[in-house]
Design a protein around this motif. Structure first.
Motif, PDB file in Angstrom:
ATOM      1  N   ALA A 168       0.202   3.888   0.599  1.00 18.23           N
ATOM      2  CA  ALA A 168       0.145   4.456  -0.699  1.00 18.23           C
ATOM      3  C   ALA A 168      -0.656   2.353  -1.314  1.00 18.23           C
ATOM      4  O   ALA A 168       0.216   1.868  -0.719  1.00 18.23           O
ATOM      5  N   VAL A 169      -1.316   1.917  -2.662  1.00 11.60           N
ATOM      6  CA  VAL A 169      -1.687   1.028  -2.617  1.00 11.60           C
ATOM      7  C   VAL A 169      -0.816   1.333  -4.288  1.00 11.60           C
ATOM      8  O   VAL A 169      -1.303   1.855  -5.070  1.00 11.60           O
ATOM      9  N   ARG A 170       0.163  -0.106  -4.005  1.00 13.13           N
ATOM     10  CA  ARG A 170       0.741  -0.163  -5.675  1.00 13.13           C
ATOM     11  C   ARG A 170       0.421  -0.321  -6.313  1.00 13.13           C
ATOM     12  O   ARG A 170      -0.501  -1.337  -5.989  1.00 13.13           O
ATOM     13  N   VAL A 171      -0.462  -0.122  -8.014  1.00 11.18           N
ATOM     14  CA  VAL A 171      -1.558  -1.456  -8.459  1.00 11.18           C
ATOM     15  C   VAL A 171      -0.325  -1.950  -9.760  1.00 11.18           C
ATOM     16  O   VAL A 171       0.598  -0.894 -10.377  1.00 11.18           O
ATOM     17  N   LEU A 172      -0.380  -3.322  -9.889  1.00 13.53           N
ATOM     18  CA  LEU A 172       0.651  -3.760 -10.663  1.00 13.53           C
ATOM     19  C   LEU A 172       0.130  -4.532 -11.877  1.00 13.53           C
ATOM     20  O   LEU A 172      -1.247  -4.493 -11.755  1.00 13.53           O
ATOM     21  N   VAL A 173       0.122  -4.270 -12.405  1.00 10.85           N
ATOM     22  CA  VAL A 173       0.247  -4.893 -14.228  1.00 10.85           C
ATOM     23  C   VAL A 173       0.846  -5.544 -14.950  1.00 10.85           C
ATOM     24  O   VAL A 173       2.129  -5.523 -14.828  1.00 10.85           O
ATOM     25  N   ASP A 174      -0.200  -6.062 -15.721  1.00 10.21           N
ATOM     26  CA  ASP A 174       1.718  -7.156 -16.656  1.00 10.21           C
ATOM     27  C   ASP A 174       2.221  -5.590 -17.789  1.00 10.21           C
ATOM     28  O   ASP A 174       1.111  -4.351 -18.428  1.00 10.21           O
ATOM     29  N   GLU A 175       3.261  -6.167 -17.960  1.00 15.24           N
ATOM     30  CA  GLU A 175       4.518  -5.686 -18.732  1.00 15.24           C
ATOM     31  C   GLU A 175       3.843  -4.751 -19.708  1.00 15.24           C
ATOM     32  O   GLU A 175       4.189  -4.242 -20.177  1.00 15.24           O
ATOM     33  N   PRO A 223      -3.750  -4.734  -6.562  1.00 14.60           N
ATOM     34  CA  PRO A 223      -3.296  -4.258  -5.421  1.00 14.60           C
ATOM     35  C   PRO A 223      -2.689  -4.567  -4.993  1.00 14.60           C
ATOM     36  O   PRO A 223      -2.961  -5.724  -4.639  1.00 14.60           O
ATOM     37  N   PHE A 224      -1.531  -3.972  -3.960  1.00 17.07           N
ATOM     38  CA  PHE A 224      -0.574  -4.374  -3.621  1.00 17.07           C
ATOM     39  C   PHE A 224      -0.652  -3.280  -3.112  1.00 17.07           C
ATOM     40  O   PHE A 224      -0.788  -2.480  -2.301  1.00 17.07           O
ATOM     41  N   ASP A 225      -0.532  -3.844  -1.007  1.00 19.92           N
ATOM     42  CA  ASP A 225       0.042  -3.092   0.212  1.00 19.92           C
ATOM     43  C   ASP A 225      -1.155  -2.992   1.207  1.00 19.92           C
ATOM     44  O   ASP A 225      -0.861  -1.581   1.911  1.00 19.92           O
ATOM     45  N   GLY A 226      -2.200  -2.315   0.288  1.00 14.92           N
ATOM     46  CA  GLY A 226      -4.052  -2.088   0.738  1.00 14.92           C
ATOM     47  C   GLY A 226      -3.975  -2.609   2.092  1.00 14.92           C
ATOM     48  O   GLY A 226      -4.210  -1.529   2.842  1.00 14.92           O
ATOM     49  N   GLU A 227      -3.560  -3.560   2.099  1.00 14.37           N
ATOM     50  CA  GLU A 227      -3.645  -3.799   3.981  1.00 14.37           C
ATOM     51  C   GLU A 227      -2.098  -3.868   4.978  1.00 14.37           C
ATOM     52  O   GLU A 227      -2.316  -4.679   6.337  1.00 14.37           O
ATOM     53  N   ALA A 228      -1.132  -3.668   4.241  1.00 10.26           N
ATOM     54  CA  ALA A 228      -0.172  -3.744   5.414  1.00 10.26           C
ATOM     55  C   ALA A 228      -0.196  -2.366   6.149  1.00 10.26           C
ATOM     56  O   ALA A 228       0.286  -3.781   7.120  1.00 10.26           O
ATOM     57  N   SER A 229      -1.032  -1.655   6.761  1.00 10.62           N
ATOM     58  CA  SER A 229      -0.898  -1.795   8.187  1.00 10.62           C
ATOM     59  C   SER A 229      -1.973  -2.062   9.409  1.00 10.62           C
ATOM     60  O   SER A 229      -2.469  -1.214  10.224  1.00 10.62           O
ATOM     61  N   ILE A 230      -3.376  -2.852   8.249  1.00 10.66           N
ATOM     62  CA  ILE A 230      -5.281  -2.240   9.254  1.00 10.66           C
ATOM     63  C   ILE A 230      -5.336  -2.656  10.587  1.00 10.66           C
ATOM     64  O   ILE A 230      -5.407  -2.389  11.036  1.00 10.66           O
ATOM     65  N   GLY A 231      -4.028  -3.384  10.628  1.00  8.78           N
ATOM     66  CA  GLY A 231      -3.858  -4.027  11.854  1.00  8.78           C
ATOM     67  C   GLY A 231      -2.962  -2.481  13.076  1.00  8.78           C
ATOM     68  O   GLY A 231      -3.984  -2.316  14.226  1.00  8.78           O
ATOM     69  N   ASP A 232      -3.079  -1.205  12.837  1.00 12.47           N
ATOM     70  CA  ASP A 232      -3.007  -0.452  14.183  1.00 12.47           C
ATOM     71  C   ASP A 232      -3.210   1.078  13.273  1.00 12.47           C
ATOM     72  O   ASP A 232      -3.095   1.671  13.868  1.00 12.47           O
ATOM     73  N   GLY A 233      -4.263   0.518  12.353  1.00 12.20           N
ATOM     74  CA  GLY A 233      -5.119   1.929  11.641  1.00 12.20           C
ATOM     75  C   GLY A 233      -4.631   2.301  10.820  1.00 12.20           C
ATOM     76  O   GLY A 233      -5.229   3.449  10.721  1.00 12.20           O
TER      77      GLY A 233
END
Length: 67
Positions: free
Chosen positions: A46-53, A30-40
């Motif tokens: 959205a959480v980007r889900v990345l996998v091996d190509e 998962p990427f970006d899941g904690e992107a704005s946790i500071g401001d609520g």
């Protein structure tokens, strides 16, 4: 290992999907899941889900079978 984006999902869906992929032997990150946790607003980003190509086709099939 080159990571590619499988999709963008709400926080809960992303983690459920990652668990499903893991159960099928596909590593997902998962990427970006904690992107704005500071401001609520982290639940709105959205959480980007990345996998091996090399696993992308398998991962897409798993997502489609769940829909």
């Amino acid at each position: 290992m080159a990571l590619v984006e499988l999709g963008r999902f709400n926080r809960n869906e992303a983690h459920i999907l990652i668990g499903r992929l893991d159960s099928e032997g596909v590593v997902a990150i998962p990427f970006d899941g904690e992107a704005s946790i500071g401001d609520g607003s982290y639940l709105f980003i959205a959480v980007r889900v990345l996998v091996d190509e090399d696993d992308l086709a398998t991962a897409k099939a798993i997502v489609e079978s769940a829909a």
